[in-house]
Structure formats: structure tokens, C-alpha cells
Design a protein around this motif. Structure first.
Motif, PDB file in Angstrom:
ATOM      1  N   LEU A 164       9.473  -1.924   8.145  1.00 53.22           N
ATOM      2  CA  LEU A 164       8.375  -2.460   8.946  1.00 53.22           C
ATOM      3  C   LEU A 164       8.284  -1.806  10.315  1.00 53.22           C
ATOM      4  O   LEU A 164       7.197  -1.438  10.782  1.00 53.22           O
ATOM      5  CB  LEU A 164       8.525  -3.984   9.113  1.00 53.22           C
ATOM      6  CG  LEU A 164       8.156  -4.826   7.898  1.00 53.22           C
ATOM      7  CD1 LEU A 164       8.444  -6.298   8.193  1.00 53.22           C
ATOM      8  CD2 LEU A 164       6.681  -4.655   7.547  1.00 53.22           C
ATOM      9  N   TYR A 215      16.221 -13.689   0.388  1.00 52.49           N
ATOM     10  CA  TYR A 215      15.472 -12.894   1.371  1.00 52.49           C
ATOM     11  C   TYR A 215      15.767 -11.406   1.209  1.00 52.49           C
ATOM     12  O   TYR A 215      14.886 -10.570   1.438  1.00 52.49           O
ATOM     13  CB  TYR A 215      15.819 -13.358   2.784  1.00 52.49           C
ATOM     14  CG  TYR A 215      14.869 -12.822   3.830  1.00 52.49           C
ATOM     15  CD1 TYR A 215      13.559 -13.268   3.884  1.00 52.49           C
ATOM     16  CD2 TYR A 215      15.261 -11.846   4.727  1.00 52.49           C
ATOM     17  CE1 TYR A 215      12.663 -12.780   4.825  1.00 52.49           C
ATOM     18  CE2 TYR A 215      14.379 -11.339   5.679  1.00 52.49           C
ATOM     19  CZ  TYR A 215      13.080 -11.816   5.713  1.00 52.49           C
ATOM     20  OH  TYR A 215      12.201 -11.323   6.648  1.00 52.49           O
ATOM     21  N   HIS A 222      10.036 -11.324  10.312  1.00 50.53           N
ATOM     22  CA  HIS A 222      11.302 -10.777   9.808  1.00 50.53           C
ATOM     23  C   HIS A 222      12.397 -10.946  10.854  1.00 50.53           C
ATOM     24  O   HIS A 222      13.515 -11.404  10.535  1.00 50.53           O
ATOM     25  CB  HIS A 222      11.090  -9.307   9.458  1.00 50.53           C
ATOM     26  CG  HIS A 222      12.329  -8.616   8.943  1.00 50.53           C
ATOM     27  ND1 HIS A 222      13.023  -9.063   7.842  1.00 50.53           N
ATOM     28  CD2 HIS A 222      13.003  -7.515   9.402  1.00 50.53           C
ATOM     29  CE1 HIS A 222      14.069  -8.271   7.626  1.00 50.53           C
ATOM     30  NE2 HIS A 222      14.074  -7.319   8.564  1.00 50.53           N
ATOM     31  N   GLU A 243      13.787  -6.041  -0.328  1.00 52.90           N
ATOM     32  CA  GLU A 243      13.729  -4.932  -1.274  1.00 52.90           C
ATOM     33  C   GLU A 243      12.333  -4.780  -1.855  1.00 52.90           C
ATOM     34  O   GLU A 243      11.795  -3.668  -1.964  1.00 52.90           O
ATOM     35  CB  GLU A 243      14.746  -5.170  -2.399  1.00 52.90           C
ATOM     36  CG  GLU A 243      14.870  -4.028  -3.395  1.00 52.90           C
ATOM     37  CD  GLU A 243      15.523  -2.786  -2.783  1.00 52.90           C
ATOM     38  OE1 GLU A 243      15.237  -1.686  -3.275  1.00 52.90           O
ATOM     39  OE2 GLU A 243      16.299  -2.936  -1.826  1.00 52.90           O
ATOM     40  N   GLU A 244      11.721  -5.933  -2.230  1.00 52.11           N
ATOM     41  CA  GLU A 244      10.392  -5.890  -2.860  1.00 52.11           C
ATOM     42  C   GLU A 244       9.319  -5.453  -1.876  1.00 52.11           C
ATOM     43  O   GLU A 244       8.428  -4.668  -2.227  1.00 52.11           O
ATOM     44  CB  GLU A 244      10.054  -7.269  -3.428  1.00 52.11           C
ATOM     45  CG  GLU A 244      10.937  -7.683  -4.592  1.00 52.11           C
ATOM     46  CD  GLU A 244      10.669  -9.122  -5.018  1.00 52.11           C
ATOM     47  OE1 GLU A 244       9.817  -9.770  -4.366  1.00 52.11           O
ATOM     48  OE2 GLU A 244      11.318  -9.591  -5.974  1.00 52.11           O
ATOM     49  N   GLU A 245       9.354  -5.973  -0.659  1.00 50.79           N
ATOM     50  CA  GLU A 245       8.276  -5.722   0.301  1.00 50.79           C
ATOM     51  C   GLU A 245       8.598  -4.623   1.312  1.00 50.79           C
ATOM     52  O   GLU A 245       7.760  -4.316   2.161  1.00 50.79           O
ATOM     53  CB  GLU A 245       7.952  -7.019   1.060  1.00 50.79           C
ATOM     54  CG  GLU A 245       7.499  -8.155   0.150  1.00 50.79           C
ATOM     55  CD  GLU A 245       7.132  -9.401   0.922  1.00 50.79           C
ATOM     56  OE1 GLU A 245       7.131  -9.331   2.167  1.00 50.79           O
ATOM     57  OE2 GLU A 245       6.866 -10.443   0.276  1.00 50.79           O
ATOM     58  N   ARG A 280       4.484  -9.552  10.748  1.00 52.12           N
ATOM     59  CA  ARG A 280       5.500  -9.545   9.689  1.00 52.12           C
ATOM     60  C   ARG A 280       6.861  -9.166  10.259  1.00 52.12           C
ATOM     61  O   ARG A 280       7.898  -9.729   9.843  1.00 52.12           O
ATOM     62  CB  ARG A 280       5.095  -8.569   8.591  1.00 52.12           C
ATOM     63  CG  ARG A 280       3.836  -8.983   7.827  1.00 52.12           C
ATOM     64  CD  ARG A 280       3.472  -7.967   6.787  1.00 52.12           C
ATOM     65  NE  ARG A 280       4.503  -7.844   5.775  1.00 52.12           N
ATOM     66  CZ  ARG A 280       4.564  -6.843   4.885  1.00 52.12           C
ATOM     67  NH1 ARG A 280       3.658  -5.888   4.899  1.00 52.12           N
ATOM     68  NH2 ARG A 280       5.532  -6.808   3.983  1.00 52.12           N
ATOM     69  N   LEU A 317      10.718  -4.578   3.818  1.00 55.59           N
ATOM     70  CA  LEU A 317      10.711  -5.122   5.175  1.00 55.59           C
ATOM     71  C   LEU A 317      11.569  -4.301   6.139  1.00 55.59           C
ATOM     72  O   LEU A 317      11.326  -4.310   7.346  1.00 55.59           O
ATOM     73  CB  LEU A 317      11.185  -6.585   5.159  1.00 55.59           C
ATOM     74  CG  LEU A 317      10.321  -7.553   4.345  1.00 55.59           C
ATOM     75  CD1 LEU A 317      10.890  -8.963   4.421  1.00 55.59           C
ATOM     76  CD2 LEU A 317       8.889  -7.534   4.849  1.00 55.59           C
ATOM     77  N   LYS A 373      13.514 -10.160  -1.261  1.00 54.73           N
ATOM     78  CA  LYS A 373      12.185  -9.992  -0.671  1.00 54.73           C
ATOM     79  C   LYS A 373      12.120  -8.718   0.170  1.00 54.73           C
ATOM     80  O   LYS A 373      11.106  -7.999   0.158  1.00 54.73           O
ATOM     81  CB  LYS A 373      11.854 -11.219   0.190  1.00 54.73           C
ATOM     82  CG  LYS A 373      10.469 -11.181   0.803  1.00 54.73           C
ATOM     83  CD  LYS A 373      10.191 -12.447   1.593  1.00 54.73           C
ATOM     84  CE  LYS A 373       8.796 -12.404   2.214  1.00 54.73           C
ATOM     85  NZ  LYS A 373       8.516 -13.625   3.012  1.00 54.73           N
TER      86      LYS A 373
END
Length: 778
Positions: A190, A178, A566, A183-185, A562, A187, A181
Motif C-alpha cells: 500500500l 489479517y 492498515h 496476502e490477498e489484497e 486503506r 496490503l 487478507k
């Protein structure tokens, strides 16, 4: 060790059961369901309360027995009432009490697990298995390992270490995935993005609200105008209600009919005038024809005379037909005959011949006849000529211009034809004249009717125009046009109001208008119309703002969703970490300190420390267990001493089998018993007959009991162990029991078998107590 008292006050349906406790071999008999097995279960539970947990089958009664048992051991007496334990004064364990000192026909076979024999040998010899087991048990506890596979145990006594290990490892792995994830998205960003979108949404909504207020006021003003239009058009249409397109069309039709009829009247006048001329012309033509016919008819009698004269001429001509030819023929014949007669006469006169004279006479006669005929023919020709002249003269007198008689007949025929034609023309013309007169009369009648109809139409048109209070159809049409122009305006205004406020139930337009006015005022209740500039309203901008609000709402909701996901994920990680019992392993509990990627990474490291600690403890314990396993294998070899070839088990089994088997031993590798036949063959219990197998396990129990008690006599509680034995084996079994009783063993034999209660009791002079079903409560 012997029983001196074994009394049961109450155990399920069994009550007040007090058989005597005597030395030696005693028999308690009774039919099935007399309470023998209940008595045995109750006695065991009085001696050892924990025996119920290891009894197989389980006790029949789910309650604690009441009563008293007294045991004499090492010259001391101990009383047991279900609260004290026989295991406290001896090295007997609950499992030994139930499996060694109690023998049932249904459970003669001993447990085949190694732990059972290990516990026995530890009681019987100087073997360090217990210490080793204690160490290995401690090592397993230290490493939190399972008994067999040495995996990390999930047992509750180890704080569910295996589950904690697996859950911590799985949670750490999920957290690592996670964090990647996150790092990639992005979050972690947000919430910042959501707040930014919320701010944009708020500003856009303010602009949208401003546009909507402007739209509301603009709509209010527009609908107010529509309401005014609806009212004014409704009032005007009410005044023009009687003016309609159908009436206009009827007036137009009436006017057109009137115009058409007047045009028809003018055409009818023209037709009458023409027809009058036609009658005059036919009158003149008819008079002229009548004159011509009269002239011809006056000549008709003269023409008849000509026809008669011509017929007379034709009759004379028919009679004189061939007269000219006869004249032409008679003239030369008469001349020739006359000349011949003269010549013949001369000749006769000269010759004096009679023939010549006769010929002369004949010729003279012929000449006379020809002369007569010639005269007659000539007279006929003269008559014809006279008739011809008469015919020509009559024809000329009749008015025919003829030069020859052959022109008379055509002239007559021409006259007849002309007269006939004149008569036909006259008759036809008379018919035409009469028809023209009839038509003229009809036209005059039609004119009179049409004039009457035109007058009626003019009156009707004038009356209807007067009723409509207009001067002309054009004026009526203008009024209808006004109404038709007002109707769309009213409908447009009404539709605008209906579209916005829905249809009103009222029928009267004014009532509808009042209802719409109320709703229209309601429309701007929350709007200060004086502060709203309707010029700022732009529908395209409004639509753009609405679309932008929806886009930002979707974006906000998506970010919120999201973010919720999260947060839910972080909550789940936090809950799972909190519910993970890590305190026993690393000395502290785990949780998510900060709700961020860094906080998750820290939690993952803490989880890894739990996993590493459990793995290290397990690995160290496994290595130690491997060492002590080798030590335990050496100690386990001593188990074979439990069944010495010359020990009581072998002796008892040899006696029970009549010498067919001579030795009982323990196989440490197979963790089970083996027997040796008289012929030297070694067999496992599985291949023995049921009777021999029962004898083996009975002998084994006797041996174990002797060794557990340090080779001192004790008591055995037997529940029909030889129930399936034939008479020979039954006798051999009781010989063995009697020998044990002679050696000091106290044996209580419970049976429902008559061979025991009758034959064996009498043959061995045994103590005998009968149990009746009356000892059971109903």
C-alpha cells in the motif's frame, strides 16, 4: 480460656460500657436498642480485628472500636485492644470466633459449606486436609486454575491468566486472518503504491497548474477585451441613449400614416374625378329624361281625348250590344210575317174567313214591328261605326299607330306606362344626381381635411427628424440598429465580467469598469503574464487534467485510507500485544517488531506460545489435581469423626430436646448435619421445627467450641439464642447452660427477654447486669 475484662470505651453511639466479667453464667439484660448487640460487635473486633470481614450480618458501625479485653488462657493473660488477635494464641479462626463462640437467635444455623467443617476438623484431629489443600492450592496456582471448574482463572492473583489466554488466542486468530487478507489484497504494498500515486498526482498537478496559469492569463486577456468592449459600448450607448426602437416605431407609424393618407388623397382625387363624371352623366341623363317626359306630357291632353273618344265608342258599343243579332232575327221575321200576312190575306180574301184575315193582320203587324226594330238596330250600328272611326282618328292624331279600335286601349296603356316610367326614372335620376352632388361635396371636404392632416404629419415628421438630427427615418433606423448592435456586445461583456467577478454596486458604468479592472488586475497578481504562453492553454486538456487530479486524489485518499486502516490495525495489534501481560508466562513482553506481514506472523507465533504455555501448565495441574482429589476424598471421610455419636453435640442435643433426639452426626456426602430420633429415624435439619433446629445448632456450637479448645472450658457469648423458645424449652436451655457453667464454661448471656432477666435469673441465681439506653450517646 476465659474473659477477665471486656470494656468498651467507644463504638459508634456506645460508650463507656463496662459490664463485669464473672465466671459461670452471667446475664446482661436491657431493652431493645440498649446497646447489647453493639457491645457484642465491639468485643469481637477487640478480640479479632479480622472478624468484621466475616461477620454476617456486617457490623452496624463502620468504625474500629476502642476499649480493652483481657483473656486468660493456659494460665496466662492476654490483652486485646483491636491490634492483637485471639487467633494468634489459639487455633480459633475469625470465622470460628463469630460462628461458634457467639450464638445469636438470628444466626443459630451453621455454614453448610464443606470448607467450614474442613477447617474445624483440621484443628481438631490429625488429618492431612490442610497439606492436601495446600498442595491442591499450589497446583491450582501453578496451573492458574479456578477452584470449581478448574478453568484457567482470570483472577488478578494469577496475573489474569484466563483473560490473557483468551485474549492471546483471539488476537493470534485475528492476526492469522489479517495476514491472509494482507496476502490477498497486497496490503504490504500500500505505501509503495501510495507514494507512486502521490508522485503521479504531483506531476499531474504541475501540468494542471501550468494549464490553469495559461487559462488565467487567457481569461485575463479575454476579460480585458470584454472590459474594453464594456467601456467603449457604454460610451457609445450613452451618446445614442435618445435613439430607441419605440421612437423609431412611432416615426415609422407616422410615416406609414402619411403614406397611407397620401394614398388616400390620391384615391380621393380619383373618387372626386369619378364622382364629377358621375354628376355629369346624371345631368345629361336627367336632361334626356326630362325631354322625354316633356314630350310625353305634351301628348298627354291628346291621349286624354283618345281616352274620351274610346270611352264614347265603348258606351255606344254597350248600347248597341245585340243589335246585330236583332237585325239578323228581325229581317227574316219581318219577311216571314209580311209573306204570311200576304198569304193570309189572300186566303181570307179567297175564303172570306175572318181568322185568315185576322192572322194576316197579325202577321202584318208583326212584320211592321220587326221593321221598326230593325231600323232602330241599324241606326245604333251606324252610331257605333261613327264612334269607332272617331276613336281611331283621335288616336292617330294623338300619335298612336293603330289600325283597329281594339289597339287604342293598349296604346293608351302603353303611353301611360311609359309616362309613369319616365317620371319614375326622372325622379330616381334626380335623386341619383343629388346624391352624386352631395357625395362630391363630401369628397371635396374630405380632401380638404386630408390635405390639412397630411401637411400636419409632414411637419411633425420633419420636426422629429430634425430633433433626432437625422435626415430620414432610414438614417434614424440605422442609428437605432447601431445602438441595438452595441447593447448585446455590452451585455455580453458585462455578463462575462459579472460571471467572473460578480455584479458591482456602482451605478455608473465607468465606476463599474474601474472596480472590475481592479479585480481583473488582482486575478493575475500571482502570475507572471510575460512567462505564460496562452497558446498552451487547452480547455479539453485542462478538464482532462482536472479529472485526472480528482481521480488520483481519490485513489491517493483511498490508498491513504486503506493504509491508515492498515496502520490502525497494526497499531491495535501492537497495543493489544503490549497490554497483554505475557511476562509472567513466557518471561517477556510482546510487541510488533516489524510492521509487516512477517512481523505479524512472528507476533502470532509469540501469542501462540503464551496460549500453549498456559494450556500446558493448566493440563499438568489438572492431572495432578485429579490425583490429589482422590487422596482428599479419603481424608474427607475423617470429618465424620468431628461428630462422634457419643460426643458433646449428641449429649447436649439430647439434653436440650428432653431425650427426643439422641444423636448428631456429619454426612460427608451431603456436607451437612443429620440427627437421629429416639425411634431410630434419621432427619436433616431442614425438616425440623424451628425450635428443634435452634437446639440442634446450639448443641453443635457447644460441641465445636469444646473440641476447638481441646476439651477445655472456654467462653460463650450468647445474644438471646432462646428468644423464640417457649417456657419449657427456655428452661431446658438454661439447664444446659447451667450444666456447662458447672463444667467450667464462662457464659455471657445478653437478653431483652423479661423471662430471662426475671424468672431465669432468680430461678438459677445468676449474675445479672442491666444495660440502660443511657449508655448510648445521642
Amino acid at each position: 480460656m476465659r474473659l477477665t475484662t471486656a470494656e468498651i470505651d467507644r463504638y459508634g453511639p456506645l460508650y463507656d460500657c463496662r459490664p463485669p466479667s464473672q465466671d459461670g453464667l452471667s446475664v446482661i439484660s436491657g431493652p431493645n436498642e440498649a446497646g447489647k448487640t453493639l457491645y457484642l460487635e465491639a468485643l469481637l473486633q477487640l478480640l479479632e480485628p479480622d472478624v468484621a470481614d466475616v461477620m454476617d450480618p456486617s457490623p452496624r458501625v463502620n468504625q474500629t472500636p476502642t476499649g480493652r479485653a483481657v483473656v486468660e488462657h493456659n494460665d496466662e493473660q492476654y490483652e486485646f485492644d483491636g491490634k492483637t488477635s485471639l487467633c494468634d494464641i489459639t487455633q480459633i479462626e475469625p470465622s470460628h470466633l463469630q460462628s461458634v463462640f457467639v450464638v445469636r437467635d438470628s444466626d443459630l444455623q451453621l455454614p453448610s459449606n464443606q470448607e467450614y467443617y474442613t477447617s474445624l476438623i483440621e484443628k481438631l484431629g490429625d488429618i492431612h486436609t490442610t497439606e492436601i489443600n495446600a498442595i491442591t492450592s499450589a497446583l491450582k496456582d501453578r496451573g492458574r486454575l479456578t477452584n470449581r471448574r478448574l478453568n484457567i482463572s482470570s483472577d488478578q492473583s494469577y496475573h489474569n491468566a484466563g483473560d490473557v489466554h483468551d485474549k492471546a488466542n483471539a488476537l493470534a486468530e485475528e492476526i492469522r486472518e489479517y495476514t491472509e487478507k494482507i496476502e490477498e489484497e497486497g496490503l504490504d504494498e500500500l505505501d509503495t503504491r501510495r507514494l507512486r500515486v502521490k508522485r503521479e498526482l504531483r506531476e499531474t498537478r504541475e501540468q494542471l497548474n501550468e494549464q490553469q496559469r495559461a487559462k488565467t492569463v487567457a481569461e485575463y486577456e479575454r476579460l480585458s477585451k470584454q472590459l474594453d468592449t464594456y467601456r467603449s459600448t457604454s460610451d457609445q450607448l450613452a451618446e445614442l441613449e435618445d435613439y430607441d426602437r419605440d421612437t423609431l416605431e412611432e416615426l415609422r407609424a407616422l410615416s406609414n400614416d402619411l403614406k397611407r393618407d397620401k394614398e388616400d388623397l390620391r384615391e380621393l382625387d380619383d373618387d372626386i374625378e369619378k364622382k364629377q363624371g358621375e354628376v355629369g352623366e346624371t345631368t345629361e341623363e336627367l336632361e334626356e329624361l326630362n325631354d322625354q317626359q316633356s314630350d310625353l306630357e305634351r301628348r298627354e291632353s291628346a291621349v286624354d281625348d283618345v281616352r274620351t273618344a274610346l270611352e264614347t265608342y265603348r258606351d255606344r258599343q254597350d248600347e248597341a250590344t245585340g243589335a246585330d243579332r236583332r237585325i239578323e232575327l228581325m229581317r227574316p221575321a219581318a219577311l216571314v210575317s209580311l209573306l204570311g200576312a200576304g198569304g193570309a190575306g189572300v186566303v181570307g180574301a179567297i175564303t172570306g174567313t175572318l181568322s185568315a184575315v185576322g192572322l194576316g193582320v197579325l202577321l202584318l203587324l208583326v212584320s211592321a214591328i220587326c221593321g221598326v226594330l230593325y231600323y232602330q238596330a241599324n241606326q245604333r250600328l251606324t252610331g257605333i261605326e261613327t264612334a269607332r272611326e272617331a276613336a281611331l282618328q283621335t288616336a292617330r292624331d294623338a300619335g298612336f299607330d293603330v289600325e283597329a279600335v281594339n289597339e287604342v286601349a293598349p296604346a293608351i296603356e302603353s303611353f301611360d306606362g311609359k309616362l309613369s316610367r319616365i317620371r319614375e326614372r326622372t325622379a330616381k335620376k334626380e335623386q341619383e344626381h343629388q346624391s352624386a352632388q352631395n357625395t362630391l361635396e363630401e369628397l371635396r371636404d374630405d380632401k380638404s381635411e386630408l390635405q390639412t392632416q397630411i401637411k400636419e404629419q409632414e411637419n411633425e415628421l420633419r420636426e422629429r427628424l430634425e430633433e433626432a438630427n437625422v435626415e430620414s427615418i432610414e438614417e434614424y433606423e440605422e442609428v437605432v440598429g447601431m445602438r441595438e448592435d452595441l447593447e448585446p456586445d455590452k451585455q455580453t461583456a458585462k455578463q462575462s465580467l459579472v460571471d467572473r467577478f460578480a455584479e458591482q454596486d456602482a451605478d455608473d458604468p465607468e465606476n463599474k469598469a474601474e472596480a472590475w479592472e481592479d479585480e481583473l488586475n488582482e486575478l493575475v497578481t500571482d502570475v507572471d503574464t510575460d512567462e505564460v504562453d496562452t497558446d498552451t492553454y487547452d480547455d479539453e486538456k485542462l478538464q482532462q487534467l482536472e479529472a485526472e487530479v480528482k481521480r488520483l486524489e481519490r485513489k491517493r485518499d483511498d490508498l491513504q485510507e486503506r493504509l491508515d486502516e492498515h496502520d490502525d490495525t497494526l497499531d491495535k495489534f501492537d497495543r493489544r500485544a503490549r497490554t497483554l501481560n505475557s511476562q509472567p508466562f513466557i518471561g517477556r513482553s510482546l510487541d510488533l517488531d516489524t510492521r509487516s506481514k512477517e512481523g505479524l506472523e512472528t507476533l502470532a507465533e509469540d501469542l501462540n506460545s503464551v496460549v500453549q504455555q498456559l494450556d500446558e501448565d493448566a493440563d499438568i495441574s489438572r492431572k495432578a489435581l485429579e490425583i490429589f482429589g482422590r487422596i482428599e476424598s479419603k481424608e474427607e471421610q475423617k470429618l465424620s469423626d468431628l461428630f462422634d455419636p457419643d460426643g458433646p453435640a449428641s449429649r447436649t442435643f439430647e439434653q436440650l430436646t428432653g431425650g427426643r433426639y439422641k444423636q448428631v452426626a456429619y454426612d460427608p456426602d451431603a456436607h451437612d448435619l443429620v440427627v437421629e430420633r429416639q425411634d431410630g429415624r434419621t432427619l436433616s435439619p431442614e425438616v425440623l421445627s424451628q425450635g428443634t433446629k435452634d437446639q440442634l445448632y446450639f448443641a453443635t456450637r457447644v460441641s465445636l467450641a469444646q473440641q476447638l479448645l481441646g476439651s477445655t472450658p472456654g467462653f460463650l457469648l450468647l445474644d438471646d439464642p432462646f428468644l423464640a423458645a417457649d417456657p419449657d424449652r427456655l428452661n431446658q436451655g438454661f439447664q444446659t447452660l447451667q450444666e456447662l457453667a458447672d463444667d467450667g464454661w464462662q457464659i455471657l448471656y445478653l437478653t431483652a427477654k423479661q423471662e430471662v432477666s426475671e424468672t431465669m435469673v432468680e430461678e438459677y441465681d445468676l449474675n445479672h447486669t442491666k444495660m440502660e439506653p443511657s449508655s448510648l450517646s445521642t
